[in-house]
Write a protein that holds these residues in place. Structure first.
Motif: not given
Length: 252
Positions: A139, A143, A146, A248, A251
């Motif tokens: 995660h 992040k 991203s 990702l 996400n």
């Protein structure tokens, strides 16, 4: 300041994650290596005995030999070739690290697995804490990726592109680079290193990164090929970043 503490947290998390994998690998190696060596010696002795008396074996003895041989192969012991294979362990550090990575990422090929009671119990606890740690790690890496994605989007937006278009282009860019970096190039690498066809490489990469992990194709397992050291460690790192890329994509 928030940026700095965020970086520190990320750094700590990555360090913790790799330390967890390294410690796990060391423990698996310590618990499994001796038992495996005994298994290899037993398999070699069984082969010797067979080669000495194979001309006058009864059907029942032959059946028993086949059963023992199948069992040895299922346990990752191949009684092929010379004595040096007894020295090569499936539980050397590179393999153990690779195994630890496939446990926490829930790929679980099933080709290498703990056989001792200690190894099995340790595996339960290792996975129990390792799987959540892996999710947090992926995660966090997702992040970070991203943020790069947002920067690219902002750059395009400032160049006067419409918001919807920037979002679409950013997603397309990450999809294309990801497919190239995590599927196309590694498959070429596997084709050269493992002697698979390119389509087998793509299949292996997909089955691995989707965490299906059938175990029909696994890297570094062919007894007649010479692999460079830390080959499997490299593959383990490819898996981790490949999983982060997939996280990702979800996400985005």
């Amino acid at each position: 300041k928030a940026m700095c503490s965020g970086r520190l947290q990320t750094g700590l998390l990555v360090a913790c994650y790799f330390v967890y994998l390294l410690v796990g690998a060391a423990v698996f190696q310590a618990l499994e290596r001796t038992a495996e060596k005994q298994e290899k010696i037993a398999a070699a002795q069984m082969k010797e005995a067979f080669l000495q008396n194979f001309t006058h074996l009864t059907v029942a003895e032959m059946e028993q030999f086949m059963k023992n041989l199948t069992e040895a192969i299922q346990n990752g012991v191949y009684p092929v070739g010379n004595k040096s294979q007894i020295e090569d362990s499936n539980w050397d550090f590179s393999n153990s690290f690779f195994f630890a990575g496939t446990v926490v990422s829930t790929i679980g090929y099933g080709t290498l697995r703990p056989k001792t009671a200690g190894g099995q119990i340790f595996c339960v606890f290792f996975a129990l804490f390792g799987i959540p740690l892996n999710i947090v790690f992926l995660h966090r890496v997702g992040k970070m990726l991203s943020l790069l994605c947002k920067k690219l989007g902002k750059f395009l937006y400032e160049k006067g592109m419409r918001k919807k278009k920037t979002q679409f282009l950013t997603l397309l860019f990450f999809l294309a680079t990801g497919i190239l970096v995590f599927l196309c190039l590694p498959s070429l690498f596997f084709q050269i290193t493992e002697g698979w066809s390119y389509s087998e490489g793509i299949y292996f990469a997909f089955i691995t990164l989707s965490t299906i992990g059938f175990g029909d194709y696994v890297v570094g397992k062919q007894p007649d090929r010479n692999y460079f050291s830390y080959y499997r460690t490299l593959v383990a790192i490819w898996i981790l970043f490949g999983l982060a890329w997939i996280a990702l994509l979800f996400n985005l």
